[in-house]
Design an enzyme around this catalytic site. Sequence first.
Site, PDB file in Angstrom:
ATOM      1  N   GLY A  14       0.837  -1.204   0.000  1.00 57.56           N
ATOM      2  CA  GLY A  14       0.000   0.000   0.000  1.00 57.56           C
ATOM      3  C   GLY A  14       0.862   1.240   0.000  1.00 57.56           C
ATOM      4  O   GLY A  14       0.594   2.189   0.729  1.00 57.56           O
ATOM      5  N   THR A  16       1.399   3.269  -2.576  1.00 61.24           N
ATOM      6  CA  THR A  16       1.143   4.129  -3.733  1.00 61.24           C
ATOM      7  C   THR A  16       0.499   5.464  -3.368  1.00 61.24           C
ATOM      8  O   THR A  16       0.523   6.391  -4.168  1.00 61.24           O
ATOM      9  CB  THR A  16       0.236   3.403  -4.746  1.00 61.24           C
ATOM     10  N   ILE A  19       0.008   7.330   3.575  1.00 58.33           N
ATOM     11  CA  ILE A  19       1.070   6.999   4.532  1.00 58.33           C
ATOM     12  C   ILE A  19       2.159   6.148   3.869  1.00 58.33           C
ATOM     13  O   ILE A  19       3.353   6.357   4.084  1.00 58.33           O
ATOM     14  CB  ILE A  19       0.463   6.266   5.748  1.00 58.33           C
ATOM     15  N   TYR A 151     -13.891  -2.058  10.876  1.00 58.97           N
ATOM     16  CA  TYR A 151     -12.526  -1.546  10.716  1.00 58.97           C
ATOM     17  C   TYR A 151     -11.735  -1.710  12.026  1.00 58.97           C
ATOM     18  O   TYR A 151     -10.606  -2.217  12.020  1.00 58.97           O
ATOM     19  CB  TYR A 151     -12.579  -0.070  10.311  1.00 58.97           C
TER      20      TYR A 151
HETATM   21  N1  LIG Z   1      -5.491   7.916   7.217  1.00 61.02           N
HETATM   22  C1  LIG Z   1      -5.836   7.622   8.463  1.00 61.02           C
HETATM   23  O1  LIG Z   1      -6.496   8.419   9.148  1.00 61.02           O
HETATM   24  C2  LIG Z   1      -5.411   6.320   9.080  1.00 61.02           C
HETATM   25  C3  LIG Z   1      -5.561   6.168  10.467  1.00 61.02           C
HETATM   26  C4  LIG Z   1      -5.201   4.974  11.064  1.00 61.02           C
HETATM   27  C5  LIG Z   1      -4.705   3.948  10.303  1.00 61.02           C
HETATM   28  N2  LIG Z   1      -4.543   4.112   8.962  1.00 61.02           N
HETATM   29  C6  LIG Z   1      -4.028   2.970   8.206  1.00 61.02           C
HETATM   30  O2  LIG Z   1      -2.887   3.357   7.467  1.00 61.02           O
HETATM   31  C7  LIG Z   1      -2.791   2.543   6.294  1.00 61.02           C
HETATM   32  C8  LIG Z   1      -2.593   3.445   5.091  1.00 61.02           C
HETATM   33  O3  LIG Z   1      -3.738   4.261   4.973  1.00 61.02           O
HETATM   34  P1  LIG Z   1      -3.721   5.674   4.253  1.00 61.02           P
HETATM   35  O4  LIG Z   1      -4.375   6.629   5.165  1.00 61.02           O
HETATM   36  O5  LIG Z   1      -2.392   5.998   3.719  1.00 61.02           O
HETATM   37  O6  LIG Z   1      -4.789   5.382   3.092  1.00 61.02           O
HETATM   38  P2  LIG Z   1      -4.696   5.427   1.509  1.00 61.02           P
HETATM   39  O7  LIG Z   1      -4.073   6.701   1.060  1.00 61.02           O
HETATM   40  O8  LIG Z   1      -6.053   5.075   1.048  1.00 61.02           O
HETATM   41  O9  LIG Z   1      -3.673   4.256   1.153  1.00 61.02           O
HETATM   42  C9  LIG Z   1      -4.047   2.919   1.174  1.00 61.02           C
HETATM   43  C10 LIG Z   1      -3.000   2.128   0.412  1.00 61.02           C
HETATM   44  O10 LIG Z   1      -3.364   0.743   0.506  1.00 61.02           O
HETATM   45  C11 LIG Z   1      -3.448   0.228  -0.796  1.00 61.02           C
HETATM   46  N3  LIG Z   1      -4.426  -0.832  -0.912  1.00 61.02           N
HETATM   47  C12 LIG Z   1      -5.742  -0.806  -0.631  1.00 61.02           C
HETATM   48  N4  LIG Z   1      -6.311  -1.989  -0.926  1.00 61.02           N
HETATM   49  C13 LIG Z   1      -5.310  -2.774  -1.396  1.00 61.02           C
HETATM   50  C14 LIG Z   1      -5.252  -4.105  -1.869  1.00 61.02           C
HETATM   51  N5  LIG Z   1      -6.344  -4.867  -1.939  1.00 61.02           N
HETATM   52  N6  LIG Z   1      -4.070  -4.581  -2.284  1.00 61.02           N
HETATM   53  C15 LIG Z   1      -2.964  -3.812  -2.235  1.00 61.02           C
HETATM   54  N7  LIG Z   1      -2.948  -2.554  -1.819  1.00 61.02           N
HETATM   55  C16 LIG Z   1      -4.122  -2.040  -1.398  1.00 61.02           C
HETATM   56  C17 LIG Z   1      -3.817   1.405  -1.680  1.00 61.02           C
HETATM   57  O11 LIG Z   1      -3.487   1.117  -3.025  1.00 61.02           O
HETATM   58  P3  LIG Z   1      -4.573   1.223  -4.194  1.00 61.02           P
HETATM   59  O12 LIG Z   1      -4.730   2.685  -4.495  1.00 61.02           O
HETATM   60  O13 LIG Z   1      -3.940   0.442  -5.281  1.00 61.02           O
HETATM   61  O14 LIG Z   1      -5.846   0.606  -3.669  1.00 61.02           O
HETATM   62  C18 LIG Z   1      -2.956   2.490  -1.067  1.00 61.02           C
HETATM   63  O15 LIG Z   1      -1.645   2.400  -1.537  1.00 61.02           O
HETATM   64  C19 LIG Z   1      -4.063   1.696   6.241  1.00 61.02           C
HETATM   65  O16 LIG Z   1      -3.784   0.407   6.733  1.00 61.02           O
HETATM   66  C20 LIG Z   1      -5.002   2.440   7.169  1.00 61.02           C
HETATM   67  O17 LIG Z   1      -5.965   1.600   7.752  1.00 61.02           O
HETATM   68  C21 LIG Z   1      -4.895   5.267   8.320  1.00 61.02           C
END
Ligand SMILES: NC(=O)c1ccc[n+]([C@@H]2O[C@H](COP(=O)([O-])OP(=O)(O)OC[C@H]3O[C@@H](n4cnc5c(N)ncnc54)[C@H](OP(=O)(O)O)[C@@H]3O)[C@@H](O)[C@H]2O)c1
Length: 251
Positions: A14, A16, A19, A151
Amino acid sequence: MTGQTSHPVALVTGGTTGIGLATARQLHADGFAVLVTGQNRDTLAAAERVLPEDVVVLRADARIPGDAEKLAAEVDRRFGGLDLAFLNAGVGRFAPLEAVDEAFYDEHFDINVKGQLFTLQRVLPLLVPGSGVIFSGAVSVELGQPNWSVYSATKGAVASMVRALAVELAPRGIRVNVVSPGPVDTPALDKLGLPGAALADFRETIPVHIPLGRIGTAEDVARMVSFLASPAAGYITGTDILVDGGLSAGV
Ligand SMILES: NC(=O)c1ccc[n+]([C@@H]2O[C@H](COP(=O)([O-])OP(=O)(O)OC[C@H]3O[C@@H](n4cnc5c(N)ncnc54)[C@H](OP(=O)(O)O)[C@@H]3O)[C@@H](O)[C@H]2O)c1
């Protein structure tokens, strides 16, 4: 360090957007050879454009253990080993209990729990002694938040898995930790499933609940991953590190 490169090697699933993308940049700046994964062709292509040229961008769907198998083979072929696995691919959408169906449940658990577990299982033979594994958790494990049950359950599963794996893998010299962010301003917020006005309201009110007075940035989390990947964190394993601006302490 692995045999085929003078740089330590990091895998960011993830990687791309959000985070993962910020962490890939940070680790690259720290001197790692970096591979990132995603599943969406558009975000994969966008990541390729914005990340440094030598960062490897690979398609691997976290829901598919066969993709993890191919990913491990590709890491092996390119680098022959791995010093860091940041298991960060994840999804999260709000849903009241009545709106949760099996597809919703399966998608969350398949990506956030099954995907992380089997990716680690497949790359495990590549992890060298002294290497680190970091799972992506969430502060929601500490909080009771409506519409967030599925979640939160996935992240609770991860937190629990990490403690077991930290003890299991310690004899191999592999450290396993979880980084649990509070709300972070990434594309994930646009994927919560909130209508426009509710999303705008959510964004506006977040800082009110955070003692440090602002929403987190992807770089806030990336710096913690960078620290946990460094020799300075060589005695840290089995921990869940909150990067939440004091949100959980203030509740
Ligand atoms: N943002 C927040 O507030 C927050 C808070 C707590 C925890 N987190 C955790 O931090 C992590 C990153 O989140 P983020 O906020 O950076 O969100 P994000 O910008 O939506 O990034 C999610 C990443 O995961 C990838 N992904 C999703 N489904 C996938 C799959 N089936 N196979 C491979 N890659 C997949 C996405 O790639 P694609 O574009 O290809 O789908 C993207 O690169 C997550 O685990 C999230 O739960 C986030």
